[in-house]
Scaffold this motif. Structure first.
Motif, PDB file in Angstrom:
ATOM      1  N   UNK A  52       0.771  -1.186   0.220  1.00 56.71           N
ATOM      2  CA  UNK A  52       0.286  -0.171   0.220  1.00 56.71           C
ATOM      3  C   UNK A  52       0.951   1.140  -0.148  1.00 56.71           C
ATOM      4  N   UNK A  53       1.687   1.474  -1.025  1.00 56.49           N
ATOM      5  CA  UNK A  53       3.148   2.369  -0.805  1.00 56.49           C
ATOM      6  C   UNK A  53       1.784   3.459  -1.625  1.00 56.49           C
ATOM      7  N   UNK A  59       6.602  21.226  -2.602  1.00 59.22           N
ATOM      8  CA  UNK A  59       6.716  21.899  -2.909  1.00 59.22           C
ATOM      9  C   UNK A  59       8.349  22.132  -3.470  1.00 59.22           C
ATOM     10  N   UNK A  60       9.232  22.016  -2.819  1.00 55.79           N
ATOM     11  CA  UNK A  60      10.302  22.203  -3.116  1.00 55.79           C
ATOM     12  C   UNK A  60      10.834  20.840  -4.234  1.00 55.79           C
ATOM     13  N   UNK A  61      10.177  19.581  -4.295  1.00 59.70           N
ATOM     14  CA  UNK A  61      10.690  18.916  -5.212  1.00 59.70           C
ATOM     15  C   UNK A  61      11.561  17.552  -3.880  1.00 59.70           C
ATOM     16  N   UNK A  62      11.398  17.402  -3.149  1.00 64.59           N
ATOM     17  CA  UNK A  62      11.501  16.732  -2.330  1.00 64.59           C
ATOM     18  C   UNK A  62      10.577  15.139  -2.245  1.00 64.59           C
ATOM     19  N   UNK A  63      10.647  14.270  -2.740  1.00 60.20           N
ATOM     20  CA  UNK A  63      10.048  13.042  -2.593  1.00 60.20           C
ATOM     21  C   UNK A  63       9.990  12.299  -1.398  1.00 60.20           C
ATOM     22  N   UNK A  64       8.229  11.270  -0.946  1.00 59.59           N
ATOM     23  CA  UNK A  64       8.560  10.968  -0.103  1.00 59.59           C
ATOM     24  C   UNK A  64       7.630   9.385  -0.098  1.00 59.59           C
ATOM     25  N   UNK A  65       8.363   8.719   0.327  1.00 63.32           N
ATOM     26  CA  UNK A  65       7.307   7.296  -0.175  1.00 63.32           C
ATOM     27  C   UNK A  65       7.002   6.567   1.810  1.00 63.32           C
ATOM     28  N   UNK A  66       5.477   6.111   1.262  1.00 69.86           N
ATOM     29  CA  UNK A  66       4.691   6.060   2.417  1.00 69.86           C
ATOM     30  C   UNK A  66       4.491   4.570   2.202  1.00 69.86           C
ATOM     31  N   UNK A  67       4.553   3.505   3.290  1.00 66.14           N
ATOM     32  CA  UNK A  67       3.874   2.271   2.847  1.00 66.14           C
ATOM     33  C   UNK A  67       2.968   1.646   4.395  1.00 66.14           C
ATOM     34  N   UNK A  68       2.886   0.471   4.259  1.00 65.46           N
ATOM     35  CA  UNK A  68       1.894  -0.267   5.447  1.00 65.46           C
ATOM     36  C   UNK A  68       3.034  -1.406   5.241  1.00 65.46           C
ATOM     37  N   UNK A  69       3.209  -1.312   6.820  1.00 70.81           N
ATOM     38  CA  UNK A  69       3.327  -3.329   7.576  1.00 70.81           C
ATOM     39  C   UNK A  69       2.142  -3.326   8.471  1.00 70.81           C
ATOM     40  N   UNK A  70       1.545  -5.167   7.702  1.00 67.54           N
ATOM     41  CA  UNK A  70       1.451  -5.494   8.956  1.00 67.54           C
ATOM     42  C   UNK A  70       1.990  -7.240   9.702  1.00 67.54           C
ATOM     43  N   UNK A  71       2.007  -6.670  10.895  1.00 67.15           N
ATOM     44  CA  UNK A  71       2.477  -7.541  11.634  1.00 67.15           C
ATOM     45  C   UNK A  71       1.429  -8.200  13.281  1.00 67.15           C
TER      46      UNK A  71
END
Length: 412
Positions: A52-53, A59-71
């Motif tokens: 689920x990324x 606005x500055x062009x910085x890149x972020x990646x999010x995700x979900x982990x299940x345990x």
């Protein structure tokens, strides 16, 4: 359309530069212009059993990646920032034991002028699909994410989700979602509705609207900012079950009536779980979507030059060997990039590129994936003329992966 694949190196019109040691491939098309692209698979900051990324930028062009982990016993939403081609140490946004984790209804991360908003889904009742949209707002002064706030405020245990977020001026955020409060009406259940609200940086609801009184039940929504203001696209639903793509626009603090972007006239009795994607730059709006009227699947692209007030006839992106799962971006040079899944042999994540006028330029293979639900929805984000792609690889243990596709020449 010329289809440039990573495995096809023949053809008098193609000049391919393969850098094997670096794992990179550059493809140049000699006519009518010299076109190059470079695909780089970046190391993923997400651990095994991630999914689920969402890749996004600020606005500055910085890149972020999010995700979900299940345990056992809980799920966790985390993210990392890309800095000089390396990811920061992942940070947890929230975790819980009562989350609703769904392959098609995934969290959104939005960064805005030093602040941020992220959401997840949290069970709210006894029904299998009773869940709320819960959001956390990032406080840059305290350098931490706040407690979760329920976005859908009806207090009715029902299905709520399929969120899109849009950064706005003054560190405000527009959040749109499908709201199920009317589906619990008695004695007869009503349809799903589309709602939106503007929140400040602290998470206070400043104003809220119902945008459409009847929408498709479980297709993703998408939002973008134009010169004239925000737009939201979604799959509409009529009384006779026609589920075409519609748009609403915020003009002078009032939302326009829903307008169908193109009359596919796709009548389907159940939700196809396949929402549209919108991208905007200045007064140009690009909308990509999946439709399957007469059991003929296809992905289409329509472009507006007046901030979404009207659209040119759509261009065919792909079909019939596709199951959609689209996303869209507009590059700095005005070109439009649409991502979709090719299902002819092995499911493949594709990027198709179009001129600002909507004319096809090329299509490239990014990565193999799966057509199953477990693989989820690939997501793209553009910075200048580079596109970042995130997806879930399920070939072994599920894990989020991310790649960068550079369209304006090879970088050393």
């Amino acid at each position: 359309m010329r289809r440039l694949t990573l495995g096809s190196l023949q053809g008098a019109l193609l000049l391919c530069l393969v850098a094997v040691s670096a794992g990179l491939t550059a493809v140049a098309d000699a006519a009518p212009v010299n076109v190059q692209h470079q695909i780089v698979q970046l190391p993923s900051p997400a651990p095994p059993n991630s999914e689920l990324s969402r890749v996004t930028s600020d606005e500055f062009g910085s890149v972020y990646l999010s995700w979900v982990t299940q345990g056992e016993p809980q799920a966790q939403l985390a993210y990392a920032k890309l800095i000089d081609d390396a990811w920061s140490v992942p940070q947890s946004i929230s975790k819980g034991t009562n989350w609703f984790v769904n392959w098609a209804d995934f969290p959104v991360l939005s960064m805005n002028a030093g602040t941020g908003v992220a959401h997840w889904l949290q069970t709210s009742g006894e029904g299998a699909y009773d869940y709320d949209v819960v959001a956390s707002f990032y406080n840059p002064t305290q350098a931490q994410w706040g407690e979760g706030i329920v976005i859908n405020r009806s207090g009715i245990a029902a299905e709520n989700g399929f969120v899109s977020m849009l950064p706005m001026a003054g560190q405000q955020t527009l959040i749109a979602w499908l709201d199920g409060r009317n589906t619990k009406n008695q004695p007869e259940a009503g349809p799903m509705t589309l709602r939106a609200a503007v929140f400040d940086a602290a998470g206070d609801n400043l104003r809220e609207w119902e945008l459409d009184q009847a929408s498709c039940d479980c297709c993703q929504t998408s939002a973008a900012m134009t010169d004239a203001g925000p737009v939201v696209v979604y799959r509409d639903r009529t009384a006779n079950e026609v589920r075409d793509i519609a748009i609403v626009r915020l003009i002078d603090e009032a939302w326009t009536q829903p307008e169908v972007i193109h009359k596919d006239d796709w009548q389907v009795m159940g939700c196809p779980v396949n929402g549209p994607a919108v991208a905007a730059r200045d007064n140009v709006v690009a909308v990509a979507w999946f439709t399957a009227k007469n059991d003929s699947p296809k992905v289409q692209l329509a472009i507006s030059s007046d901030s979404g007030a009207s659209f040119a006839p759509p261009t065919l992106v792909a079909g019939p060997d596709t199951n959609g799962r689209v996303d869209a971006e507009i590059l700095d040079n005005g070109e439009v990039v649409v991502s979709w899944l090719d299902t002819r042999v092995e499911a493949t994540i594709m990027l198709s590129r179009f001129s600002p006028a909507g004319q096809p330029i090329d299509s490239i293979d990014v990565a193999l994936t799966s057509a199953s639900r477990r693989s989820g929805f690939p997501v793209i984000e553009s910075v200048e003329n580079t596109v970042y792609v995130s997806w879930t690889d399920i070939s072994d243990t599920p894990r989020v992966k991310v790649a960068r596709v550079i369209f304006d020449g090879i970088q050393e």
